[in-house]
Structures are given as structure tokens and as C-alpha cells.
Write a protein that holds these residues in place. Sequence first.
Motif, PDB file in Angstrom:
ATOM      1  N   TYR A 226     -30.955  -3.788  22.741  1.00  0.00           N
ATOM      2  CA  TYR A 226     -32.076  -4.338  21.979  1.00  0.00           C
ATOM      3  C   TYR A 226     -33.462  -3.832  22.420  1.00  0.00           C
ATOM      4  O   TYR A 226     -34.456  -4.158  21.773  1.00  0.00           O
ATOM      5  CB  TYR A 226     -32.034  -5.867  22.026  1.00  0.00           C
ATOM      6  CG  TYR A 226     -30.793  -6.424  21.372  1.00  0.00           C
ATOM      7  CD1 TYR A 226     -30.571  -6.275  20.008  1.00  0.00           C
ATOM      8  CD2 TYR A 226     -29.818  -7.086  22.134  1.00  0.00           C
ATOM      9  CE1 TYR A 226     -29.428  -6.771  19.410  1.00  0.00           C
ATOM     10  CE2 TYR A 226     -28.672  -7.589  21.542  1.00  0.00           C
ATOM     11  CZ  TYR A 226     -28.479  -7.432  20.179  1.00  0.00           C
ATOM     12  OH  TYR A 226     -27.334  -7.917  19.583  1.00  0.00           O
TER      13      TYR A 226
ATOM     14  N   ASP B 187     -32.862 -12.936  12.496  1.00  0.00           N
ATOM     15  CA  ASP B 187     -31.746 -12.017  12.670  1.00  0.00           C
ATOM     16  C   ASP B 187     -30.780 -12.603  13.671  1.00  0.00           C
ATOM     17  O   ASP B 187     -30.400 -11.984  14.647  1.00  0.00           O
ATOM     18  CB  ASP B 187     -32.259 -10.658  13.144  1.00  0.00           C
ATOM     19  CG  ASP B 187     -31.156  -9.618  13.184  1.00  0.00           C
ATOM     20  OD1 ASP B 187     -30.178  -9.787  12.459  1.00  0.00           O
ATOM     21  OD2 ASP B 187     -31.281  -8.660  13.948  1.00  0.00           O
ATOM     22  N   SER B 188     -30.378 -13.838  13.457  1.00  0.00           N
ATOM     23  CA  SER B 188     -29.479 -14.515  14.384  1.00  0.00           C
ATOM     24  C   SER B 188     -28.112 -13.860  14.348  1.00  0.00           C
ATOM     25  O   SER B 188     -27.676 -13.348  13.327  1.00  0.00           O
ATOM     26  CB  SER B 188     -29.345 -15.998  14.007  1.00  0.00           C
ATOM     27  OG  SER B 188     -30.579 -16.632  14.043  1.00  0.00           O
ATOM     28  N   ALA B 189     -27.450 -13.931  15.532  1.00  0.00           N
ATOM     29  CA  ALA B 189     -26.095 -13.402  15.593  1.00  0.00           C
ATOM     30  C   ALA B 189     -25.179 -14.485  16.106  1.00  0.00           C
ATOM     31  O   ALA B 189     -25.602 -15.386  16.778  1.00  0.00           O
ATOM     32  CB  ALA B 189     -26.044 -12.189  16.516  1.00  0.00           C
TER      33      ALA B 189
ATOM     34  N   THR C 272     -37.511 -12.602  15.684  1.00  0.00           N
ATOM     35  CA  THR C 272     -36.056 -12.394  15.688  1.00  0.00           C
ATOM     36  C   THR C 272     -35.406 -13.204  16.801  1.00  0.00           C
ATOM     37  O   THR C 272     -35.894 -13.217  17.933  1.00  0.00           O
ATOM     38  CB  THR C 272     -35.721 -10.897  15.887  1.00  0.00           C
ATOM     39  OG1 THR C 272     -36.378 -10.136  14.885  1.00  0.00           O
ATOM     40  CG2 THR C 272     -34.232 -10.655  15.792  1.00  0.00           C
TER      41      THR C 272
ATOM     42  N   ARG D  97     -31.528 -13.911  18.550  1.00  0.00           N
ATOM     43  CA  ARG D  97     -30.132 -13.472  18.602  1.00  0.00           C
ATOM     44  C   ARG D  97     -29.383 -14.227  19.692  1.00  0.00           C
ATOM     45  O   ARG D  97     -29.924 -14.454  20.777  1.00  0.00           O
ATOM     46  CB  ARG D  97     -30.028 -11.979  18.912  1.00  0.00           C
ATOM     47  CG  ARG D  97     -30.667 -11.039  17.910  1.00  0.00           C
ATOM     48  CD  ARG D  97     -30.504  -9.606  18.372  1.00  0.00           C
ATOM     49  NE  ARG D  97     -30.961  -8.623  17.397  1.00  0.00           N
ATOM     50  CZ  ARG D  97     -32.191  -8.122  17.359  1.00  0.00           C
ATOM     51  NH1 ARG D  97     -33.089  -8.508  18.279  1.00  0.00           N
ATOM     52  NH2 ARG D  97     -32.532  -7.242  16.445  1.00  0.00           N
ATOM     53  N   ASN D  98     -28.125 -14.541  19.435  1.00  0.00           N
ATOM     54  CA  ASN D  98     -27.217 -14.999  20.474  1.00  0.00           C
ATOM     55  C   ASN D  98     -26.436 -13.787  20.957  1.00  0.00           C
ATOM     56  O   ASN D  98     -25.873 -13.047  20.138  1.00  0.00           O
ATOM     57  CB  ASN D  98     -26.249 -16.057  19.942  1.00  0.00           C
ATOM     58  CG  ASN D  98     -26.938 -17.384  19.690  1.00  0.00           C
ATOM     59  OD1 ASN D  98     -27.891 -17.743  20.379  1.00  0.00           O
ATOM     60  ND2 ASN D  98     -26.466 -18.122  18.709  1.00  0.00           N
ATOM     61  N   VAL D  99     -26.413 -13.575  22.261  1.00  0.00           N
ATOM     62  CA  VAL D  99     -25.803 -12.367  22.820  1.00  0.00           C
ATOM     63  C   VAL D  99     -24.787 -12.748  23.896  1.00  0.00           C
ATOM     64  O   VAL D  99     -25.072 -13.550  24.783  1.00  0.00           O
ATOM     65  CB  VAL D  99     -26.874 -11.441  23.448  1.00  0.00           C
ATOM     66  CG1 VAL D  99     -26.234 -10.125  23.876  1.00  0.00           C
ATOM     67  CG2 VAL D  99     -28.025 -11.194  22.480  1.00  0.00           C
TER      68      VAL D  99
END
Length: 251
Positions: A68, A249-251, A208, A210-212
Motif C-alpha cells: 500500500y 475502499d474497505s477490504a 481510504t 482497509r482491513n489487512v
Amino acid sequence: MSVGKSGGKSKVAGARDLRVKVKKAGKLKHSSQLWLERQLNDPYVKRARELGHRSRAAFKLEEMDDRYKFLKPGQKLIDLGCAPGGWCQIAAKRIGLEQGKGRIVGIDLLPVDPIPGVELIEMDFMDEAAPALLTQRLGGRADGVMSDMAANTTGHKKTDHLKIIGLAEAALEFAHTILAPGGFFLAKLFQGGESAALLAELKRDFVTVRNVKPAASRPDSSELYVLATGYRRKPGEAGSLSIGSSQDDSA
């Protein structure tokens, strides 16, 4: 306690099983025996020793940044729960600290061996004096706040989850007071249903979110990280600044 290598047959014909076995001795608990055995056979732990990293956690930050690209030369960073220093080591290289670029201030209630160029504070981040001291030592707005803080686990999943959510919320509250426009926030969480309010706040204040789950996190662990980039809180809100447009832009 003694440590040996098992000589049993492997699934590959003619090969030896080189997995390290820990023989129980003295008052070593079974859980401690299993933990030590896992450490001795963890490929990330072995690789960390080979590369001189303080911990396997260094690979987690390295992997997330490779993907990222949130660490940049010249940044000013805060590392919460920095012991034993693995994240500071990686961040220092990537912001160019050895070349005189950027600044890192780390804090932990445990002592951390010196890291060239990194300002280390031995104090509990939850101490009411800690945020002001971190701000003073950094000397201005931060480009990123990183938190790998985790409370001692109890074995009760819901309790452990609530404790780490509390630490992440405290880290975010501090981030609101120090983050520069466009800055990032990275914090450890456990998978569970109590993070909705935290994620909603992050989505409101960052471009943004995100879950990573880094590959370096153990597969059997519920650990994950939330990475929020593009800080955009409006001027006057909790003393913070912001820029940018909305994007999720979540994951």
C-alpha cells in the motif's frame, strides 16, 4: 528443559523431520512448551534473526507497506506499543532516517534497546501524560500514527477483543490531535463484531480504509490490521486539519 530435533520420517521419502521439539522439564507448563515449540519452528522468527530484525512483526509492516506504499521518505511518525522495535526498524529504513530524513518517536511500557535515530519513550501510552509528551518529542504534526498495541490476553475471546478495540480507539483519539492532512493511521485489531463504530469513524475521517491480514500474521490468529490513509478531518474538529475527497475502499 532440553531442545532436540525429531528424527521421525517425513512425508518426503528419505528426508528427516527437522521440526524442533521441546522436551518438558522442570515446571514448564504445557502451554509454555507449545509456545516455545511454535517460536522455534516459526519461519518468520528464524528469518527475523537472520536479518537482524527485532521481531517477526517487522515482516507485517514490511508486507503492508510493500502493498500500500504508505511509508515515504522524510515522514514524521509515531509508533505506539513499539517494543521490541521491529516496526521502528522497518519504518526508519523506509523514511530515510539514517540519511537524516524524517523522525520517529516510539513509546512502550517495556524498555526498548536503542535504535539509531529513533526517539524512544518508556511509558504506558494510556498514561494521561503520554500524548502530550509524544507530541512534544515529535515536534509537530505526524504523517502517520502506527499502533501495534495489544493487552495481555485472557483466553476469553470477547474480552480480549474489547480490550484491543479500546486500545485502538485510544490510539485514534490521539491521532486526531496530531495527524497532518493526508496522514495515515495503522492499528492492530482482532476479528470480531465490536469494531463497527471504530471503522465508521475511520471511514468518515480518512479517504481510504482497509482491513489487512498480513501473511506474516499467524494463520490461527484472529489478528488483523486496519489501515486508514488520506486523513481528511475538517479544520476545527478536535483541533485537527484535513484535506481530500471522500472515498471508501474497505477490504
